[in-house]
Design an enzyme around this catalytic site. Structure first.
Site, PDB file in Angstrom:
ATOM      1  N   LYS A  93      -2.240  21.136  -2.965  1.00  0.00           N
ATOM      2  CA  LYS A  93      -1.399  19.981  -3.277  1.00  0.00           C
ATOM      3  C   LYS A  93      -1.969  19.198  -4.460  1.00  0.00           C
ATOM      4  O   LYS A  93      -3.153  18.890  -4.489  1.00  0.00           O
ATOM      5  CB  LYS A  93      -1.287  19.058  -2.066  1.00  0.00           C
ATOM      6  CG  LYS A  93      -0.356  17.860  -2.275  1.00  0.00           C
ATOM      7  CD  LYS A  93      -0.256  17.042  -0.989  1.00  0.00           C
ATOM      8  CE  LYS A  93       0.794  15.946  -1.105  1.00  0.00           C
ATOM      9  NZ  LYS A  93       0.429  14.895  -2.054  1.00  0.00           N
ATOM     10  N   HIS A 144       0.913  12.831  -6.577  1.00  0.00           N
ATOM     11  CA  HIS A 144       0.460  11.940  -5.516  1.00  0.00           C
ATOM     12  C   HIS A 144       1.350  10.693  -5.437  1.00  0.00           C
ATOM     13  O   HIS A 144       0.882   9.582  -5.168  1.00  0.00           O
ATOM     14  CB  HIS A 144      -0.996  11.534  -5.731  1.00  0.00           C
ATOM     15  CG  HIS A 144      -1.796  11.425  -4.468  1.00  0.00           C
ATOM     16  ND1 HIS A 144      -2.603  12.434  -4.018  1.00  0.00           N
ATOM     17  CD2 HIS A 144      -1.888  10.440  -3.546  1.00  0.00           C
ATOM     18  CE1 HIS A 144      -3.182  12.073  -2.883  1.00  0.00           C
ATOM     19  NE2 HIS A 144      -2.756  10.852  -2.571  1.00  0.00           N
ATOM     20  N   ARG A 203       0.353   7.739  -7.626  1.00  0.00           N
ATOM     21  CA  ARG A 203      -0.763   6.925  -7.143  1.00  0.00           C
ATOM     22  C   ARG A 203      -2.100   7.321  -7.760  1.00  0.00           C
ATOM     23  O   ARG A 203      -3.132   6.757  -7.409  1.00  0.00           O
ATOM     24  CB  ARG A 203      -0.846   7.017  -5.617  1.00  0.00           C
ATOM     25  CG  ARG A 203       0.357   6.406  -4.926  1.00  0.00           C
ATOM     26  CD  ARG A 203       0.423   6.781  -3.463  1.00  0.00           C
ATOM     27  NE  ARG A 203      -0.620   6.176  -2.661  1.00  0.00           N
ATOM     28  CZ  ARG A 203      -0.595   4.940  -2.184  1.00  0.00           C
ATOM     29  NH1 ARG A 203       0.433   4.150  -2.469  1.00  0.00           N
ATOM     30  NH2 ARG A 203      -1.566   4.480  -1.438  1.00  0.00           N
ATOM     31  N   ARG A 247      -5.346   1.106  -8.000  1.00  0.00           N
ATOM     32  CA  ARG A 247      -4.218   0.538  -7.258  1.00  0.00           C
ATOM     33  C   ARG A 247      -4.234  -0.989  -7.392  1.00  0.00           C
ATOM     34  O   ARG A 247      -4.832  -1.692  -6.583  1.00  0.00           O
ATOM     35  CB  ARG A 247      -4.301   0.959  -5.785  1.00  0.00           C
ATOM     36  CG  ARG A 247      -4.606   2.446  -5.566  1.00  0.00           C
ATOM     37  CD  ARG A 247      -3.384   3.316  -5.601  1.00  0.00           C
ATOM     38  NE  ARG A 247      -3.755   4.731  -5.534  1.00  0.00           N
ATOM     39  CZ  ARG A 247      -4.040   5.398  -4.409  1.00  0.00           C
ATOM     40  NH1 ARG A 247      -3.992   4.780  -3.245  1.00  0.00           N
ATOM     41  NH2 ARG A 247      -4.353   6.681  -4.458  1.00  0.00           N
ATOM     42  N   TYR A 305       0.840  -1.197   0.000  1.00  0.00           N
ATOM     43  CA  TYR A 305       0.000   0.000   0.000  1.00  0.00           C
ATOM     44  C   TYR A 305       0.879   1.253   0.000  1.00  0.00           C
ATOM     45  O   TYR A 305       0.601   2.225  -0.709  1.00  0.00           O
ATOM     46  CB  TYR A 305      -0.920   0.023   1.222  1.00  0.00           C
ATOM     47  CG  TYR A 305      -1.784   1.249   1.290  1.00  0.00           C
ATOM     48  CD1 TYR A 305      -2.847   1.422   0.412  1.00  0.00           C
ATOM     49  CD2 TYR A 305      -1.521   2.256   2.218  1.00  0.00           C
ATOM     50  CE1 TYR A 305      -3.638   2.554   0.456  1.00  0.00           C
ATOM     51  CE2 TYR A 305      -2.306   3.397   2.270  1.00  0.00           C
ATOM     52  CZ  TYR A 305      -3.362   3.539   1.389  1.00  0.00           C
ATOM     53  OH  TYR A 305      -4.129   4.672   1.423  1.00  0.00           O
ATOM     54  N   TYR A 333      -8.696  16.616   2.233  1.00  0.00           N
ATOM     55  CA  TYR A 333      -9.154  16.268   0.900  1.00  0.00           C
ATOM     56  C   TYR A 333     -10.439  17.028   0.564  1.00  0.00           C
ATOM     57  O   TYR A 333     -11.151  17.502   1.451  1.00  0.00           O
ATOM     58  CB  TYR A 333      -9.471  14.772   0.811  1.00  0.00           C
ATOM     59  CG  TYR A 333      -8.276  13.865   0.834  1.00  0.00           C
ATOM     60  CD1 TYR A 333      -7.428  13.773  -0.259  1.00  0.00           C
ATOM     61  CD2 TYR A 333      -8.011  13.060   1.952  1.00  0.00           C
ATOM     62  CE1 TYR A 333      -6.333  12.914  -0.252  1.00  0.00           C
ATOM     63  CE2 TYR A 333      -6.924  12.192   1.970  1.00  0.00           C
ATOM     64  CZ  TYR A 333      -6.092  12.133   0.863  1.00  0.00           C
ATOM     65  OH  TYR A 333      -5.014  11.287   0.874  1.00  0.00           O
ATOM     66  N   GLN A 349      -3.627  18.391   6.564  1.00  0.00           N
ATOM     67  CA  GLN A 349      -4.017  18.171   5.174  1.00  0.00           C
ATOM     68  C   GLN A 349      -5.486  17.796   5.123  1.00  0.00           C
ATOM     69  O   GLN A 349      -5.990  17.083   5.999  1.00  0.00           O
ATOM     70  CB  GLN A 349      -3.163  17.060   4.558  1.00  0.00           C
ATOM     71  CG  GLN A 349      -3.528  16.662   3.148  1.00  0.00           C
ATOM     72  CD  GLN A 349      -4.471  15.462   3.100  1.00  0.00           C
ATOM     73  OE1 GLN A 349      -4.618  14.739   4.076  1.00  0.00           O
ATOM     74  NE2 GLN A 349      -5.138  15.266   1.968  1.00  0.00           N
TER      75      GLN A 349
END
Length: 376
Positions: free
Chosen positions: A251, A275, A278, A164, A24, A129, A127
């Site tokens: 970001k 990222h 990712r 992923r 991960y 989202y 941070q």
């Protein structure tokens, strides 16, 4: 095992961690083309070697938003960092405070904001989202302000999670994931004792605080998938800029046009980032994207960069390409997973030594002197 670099810490972490956690952290999206390009393109950046420049006394400090830091580094927001060492966010934040550099706490951290703030001797950054649940966003910003946090890193490059593939194979997601994770933990007793037994609770601390009940690893992927918002635009976020009075850093910028939009939005800084490879596989590496962005907004915004950083030389390369500061992500979590706070402390010492060596060999005396003139 002899540790002399972030690469050594990666191998040590691979041995210690259950595979679902290692992959991960280590993996990217798709076929991981951008993940590899982040490292390869950065290592291809050539610097001018200079001689007889009298660089005995060096200044490695950097100043951002009126605060001076001892190194041009910050610890990037990493989701689930508390699963890699016992109360991992707390350990990392303590070391960042020792070294007088920012620690940026992820929205999806294991340790909640109030736990990390209480254990850190200097203010942290947080941070956030873009999420469909605006109630959570408002609550998170309110709690951050009440805890004395004044710098917000706002991540905008994750309207949907990237593909992923590794996670399905490792047990992080996919069929029989919970059972596979338990079996893997049993086969990694050092991690199972340090984190599995003594690192509890294993939940998303910030989200659990808001929801009023534990949100564990089993809920993690589903919660993310349900809450990311692919329909969001700059105008939808103006309320955050209006509410947040401190520095705001956007970001996930890879395009000069988006950097100019961030400036118009009222951001104080940006992080040039894909990222860590990712999200969009095939997107530009940070090293390729950074020069055009710096040309567009250098001096108007504070420019940070991340993705692909493994050495202090990589830090100097990104500064030469136009960054004002550099975030390290995977590298510090490899060290955290290996040896906790001691590992992060040692990694920062390794990076500092690398930066000093690179500065002497490129003939600069201050971080502020590292600019495109240092490129070969």
């Amino acid at each position: 095992m002899i540790i002399s670099s972030a690469t050594d810490y990666r191998e040590a972490a691979r041995r210690k961690l259950p595979p679902f956690l290692f992959h991960y952290l280590d993996g990217g999206s798709g076929t991981e083309t951008t993940l590899r390009a982040n490292v390869d393109d950065l290592q291809r950046v050539a610097l001018r070697q200079r001689v007889l420049k009298g660089s005995e006394t060096l200044d490695l400090s950097a100043e951002w938003f009126g605060v001076k830091h001892d190194l041009p580094l910050a610890l990037a927001p990493i989701g689930l960092a508390g699963m890699y060492a016992r109360r991992g966010e707390v350990q990392a934040a303590r070391v960042a405070a020792e070294r007088h550099i920012p620690f940026i706490q992820s929205t999806v951290s294991v340790c909640p904001l109030h736990e990390v703030v209480a254990q850190s001797s200097q203010p942290i950054w947080c941070q956030l989202y873009v999420l469909k649940d605006r109630g959570f966003m408002r609550d998170y910003l309110r709690r951050a302000r009440e805890l004395g946090i004044n710098t917000l890193v706002f991540t905008v490059d994750m309207p949907v999670p990237g593909a992923r593939y590794r996670d399905a194979h490792s047990g992080m997601s996919g069929r029989h994931g919970p059972l596979r994770r338990v079996l893997q933990a049993m086969l990694h007793p050092r991690w199972a004792l340090d984190v599995g037994l003594f690192g509890r609770p294993h939940d998303l601390g910030n989200i659990s605080t808001y929801r009023g009940h534990p949100t564990g690893l089993a809920d993690y992927i589903g919660w993310l998938a349900a809450n990311f918002d692919p329909g969001i635009g700059w105008s939808d976020l103006q309320w955050i800029r209006d509410e947040w009075q401190g520095p705001m850093i956007i970001k996930g910028i890879l395009d000069a046009g988006d950097a100019r939009d961030a400036k118009s939005f009222g951001a104080d800084g940006i992080i040039v980032s894909n990222h860590g490879g990712r999200q969009l596989d095939g997107a530009l590496s940070t090293a390729k994207a950074l020069p055009a962005i710096a040309q567009a907004v250098k001096g108007d915004l504070t420019i940070f960069a991340d993705s692909g950083v493994r050495t202090g030389l990589d830090v100097v390369r990104l500064l030469a390409l136009g960054a004002d500061g550099v975030l390290i992500g995977r590298a510090f979590v490899y060290a955290l997973a290996t040896s906790g706070a001691a590992g992060v402390r040692n990694l920062l010492a390794i990076l500092e030594k690398d930066i000093r060596t690179s500065m002497v060999l490129t003939g600069v005396k201050s971080v502020r002197d590292i600019d495109p003139s240092c490129l070969a």
